[in-house]
Write an enzyme that holds these catalytic residues in place. Sequence first.
Site, PDB file in Angstrom:
ATOM      1  N   ASP A  97      30.372  46.674  38.206  1.00 55.96           N
ATOM      2  CA  ASP A  97      31.585  47.187  38.596  1.00 55.96           C
ATOM      3  C   ASP A  97      31.333  48.600  39.230  1.00 55.96           C
ATOM      4  O   ASP A  97      31.097  49.426  38.672  1.00 55.96           O
ATOM      5  CB  ASP A  97      32.531  47.096  37.578  1.00 55.96           C
ATOM      6  CG  ASP A  97      33.955  47.760  37.810  1.00 55.96           C
ATOM      7  OD1 ASP A  97      34.068  48.254  38.724  1.00 55.96           O
ATOM      8  OD2 ASP A  97      34.810  47.215  36.884  1.00 55.96           O
ATOM      9  N   LYS A 140      42.068  50.690  43.800  1.00 55.99           N
ATOM     10  CA  LYS A 140      41.645  51.990  43.507  1.00 55.99           C
ATOM     11  C   LYS A 140      41.606  52.762  44.921  1.00 55.99           C
ATOM     12  O   LYS A 140      42.545  52.835  45.710  1.00 55.99           O
ATOM     13  CB  LYS A 140      40.624  52.430  42.511  1.00 55.99           C
ATOM     14  CG  LYS A 140      40.613  51.466  41.353  1.00 55.99           C
ATOM     15  CD  LYS A 140      41.726  51.870  40.365  1.00 55.99           C
ATOM     16  CE  LYS A 140      42.021  51.111  39.195  1.00 55.99           C
ATOM     17  NZ  LYS A 140      41.156  50.570  38.510  1.00 55.99           N
ATOM     18  N   TYR A 172      34.903  48.859  31.656  1.00 56.09           N
ATOM     19  CA  TYR A 172      36.732  48.972  31.899  1.00 56.09           C
ATOM     20  C   TYR A 172      37.042  48.036  30.840  1.00 56.09           C
ATOM     21  O   TYR A 172      36.831  46.746  30.526  1.00 56.09           O
ATOM     22  CB  TYR A 172      36.814  48.461  33.151  1.00 56.09           C
ATOM     23  CG  TYR A 172      38.394  48.263  33.645  1.00 56.09           C
ATOM     24  CD1 TYR A 172      39.061  49.330  33.638  1.00 56.09           C
ATOM     25  CD2 TYR A 172      38.804  47.070  33.902  1.00 56.09           C
ATOM     26  CE1 TYR A 172      40.420  49.310  34.062  1.00 56.09           C
ATOM     27  CE2 TYR A 172      40.289  46.791  34.201  1.00 56.09           C
ATOM     28  CZ  TYR A 172      40.867  48.019  34.558  1.00 56.09           C
ATOM     29  OH  TYR A 172      42.315  47.918  34.872  1.00 56.09           O
ATOM     30  N   ARG A 222      45.382  29.448  50.503  1.00 58.51           N
ATOM     31  CA  ARG A 222      44.520  29.930  49.464  1.00 58.51           C
ATOM     32  C   ARG A 222      42.892  30.188  49.661  1.00 58.51           C
ATOM     33  O   ARG A 222      42.288  31.081  48.921  1.00 58.51           O
ATOM     34  CB  ARG A 222      44.266  28.832  48.211  1.00 58.51           C
ATOM     35  CG  ARG A 222      44.085  29.522  46.848  1.00 58.51           C
ATOM     36  CD  ARG A 222      44.424  28.657  45.661  1.00 58.51           C
ATOM     37  NE  ARG A 222      43.614  27.288  45.784  1.00 58.51           N
ATOM     38  CZ  ARG A 222      44.296  26.112  45.967  1.00 58.51           C
ATOM     39  NH1 ARG A 222      45.552  26.046  45.489  1.00 58.51           N
ATOM     40  NH2 ARG A 222      43.474  25.234  46.037  1.00 58.51           N
TER      41      ARG A 222
HETATM   42  C1  LIG Z   1      41.168  49.550  37.648  1.00 58.54           C
HETATM   43  C2  LIG Z   1      39.809  48.991  37.306  1.00 58.54           C
HETATM   44  C3  LIG Z   1      39.744  47.606  37.351  1.00 58.54           C
HETATM   45  C4  LIG Z   1      40.670  46.443  37.322  1.00 58.54           C
HETATM   46  O1  LIG Z   1      41.434  46.526  38.817  1.00 58.54           O
HETATM   47  P1  LIG Z   1      42.651  45.946  38.789  1.00 58.54           P
HETATM   48  O2  LIG Z   1      43.069  45.793  40.336  1.00 58.54           O
HETATM   49  O3  LIG Z   1      43.795  46.983  38.151  1.00 58.54           O
HETATM   50  O4  LIG Z   1      42.873  44.626  38.330  1.00 58.54           O
HETATM   51  C5  LIG Z   1      38.246  47.385  37.366  1.00 58.54           C
HETATM   52  N1  LIG Z   1      37.482  48.211  36.827  1.00 58.54           N
HETATM   53  C6  LIG Z   1      37.549  49.368  36.843  1.00 58.54           C
HETATM   54  C7  LIG Z   1      36.357  50.298  36.790  1.00 58.54           C
HETATM   55  C8  LIG Z   1      38.837  49.794  37.182  1.00 58.54           C
HETATM   56  O5  LIG Z   1      38.970  51.267  36.976  1.00 58.54           O
END
Ligand SMILES: *Cc1c(COP(=O)(O)O)cnc(C)c1O
Length: 392
Positions: A181, A206, A109, A56
């Site tokens: 973010d 992404k 988000y 972990r």
């Molecule tokens: C998709 C996304 C997230 C979350 O990511 P996951 O891997 O789907 O949990 C967080 N912030 C932004 C801006 C996103 O587009």
Amino acid sequence: MKQDTLITTAGRDPESNHGIVNPPVYHASTIVSPTLAEFREARTKRWDLDVFTYGRQGTPTHQALEVATAALIGGDRSVCMSSGLAAINAAMLAFLKSGDHVLMVDTVYGPTRSFCDNFLGRFGVETTYYDPTIGAGIKDLIRDNTKIVYTETPGSLTFELQDIQAIADESHKRDCIVMIDDTWSSGVFFKPFEHGVDVSVIAGTKYIVGHSDVMMGMITTKDEYWQQVRQSASALGANSGPDDVYLALRGMRTIGVRMRQHHENGLKIANWLEQRPEVERVLHPGLPSNPHHELWKRDFTGACGLFGVVLKPYTEVALAAMLDGLDLYGMGASWGGFESLILLTNPASTRTVAKEQWQNDGPTLRIHAGLEDVEDLIADLEKGFERLNANS
Ligand SMILES: *Cc1c(COP(=O)(O)O)cnc(C)c1O
């Protein structure tokens, strides 16, 4: 070292693995120590590089991705998590306690917003949403118990840019932690730590993974906050699996060249859309007509493939005729893969600050420009507009 060189070299060590270019995938839960002394020592240094105590807490495969991530984003240390949202939760919970206050950008988000409203609220942490364009004006919202000032630039769905440096300067005067973010740029076109950010979170799902087949999150910090963040990540238990880590690292090696193509395709489509009679406005900071264009030029070196477009008013039937018949744009959540996507969004439904400007008469779409030939992508949209008009 220039960015593309960093992306292709950071975290690699073929010499320790028979010359094989990529790191091996270590599957591990138990990691044994040969002696009591070494068992004890490993546990006192558990967050140091090259110390591995339990699955972990990560393996050498995780470390390779984490070292490469820190190099790309420009922080000191990174930890990867099982999803972007897990990274966001772990980063926030590293610093918060009951009675604290969070300043959260209104364009955040959606699931992050839900985490604040539905979870943090129950544990006595209050969240106030602020206008993404607030800049230094954030100072008027900071309270004595404000712990985190959270940013996301450009904002989800509507793509407003934030003046991160101005926000960070005011936040630091009051000892708040500045979080970002940075998924939109994924560390490629914006360097958060050069703009005063303390903690960066990214949905690796992404662009870092880049192939729409793995969930991944990363938290990157300065040394100052590393212990706290790493402990939180460990305590929450949302660690990523080694096969996913391997795929994320493989994706990252090509992120530089992919992002340049996403940038080019996205801007070409945005420019084309701006000339169309069906379009009310295009939400892309790379367009000179965009109100955030100057800030984008100041802080960013490019744009990813994700942007928005507000159409003139059309019926659901007309919109469905347009969207259902598209060949190259999938309709679905997420983005950052090699393929193009289109999604109907509803920004006004979640906003609580300056909501009026998003109560448009026409539908808002989010487009992800993938790596297909841009002429094909435009031709597909053009045929879509023909169906839209034919069904109006
Ligand atoms: C998709 C996304 C997230 C979350 O990511 P996951 O891997 O789907 O949990 C967080 N912030 C932004 C801006 C996103 O587009």
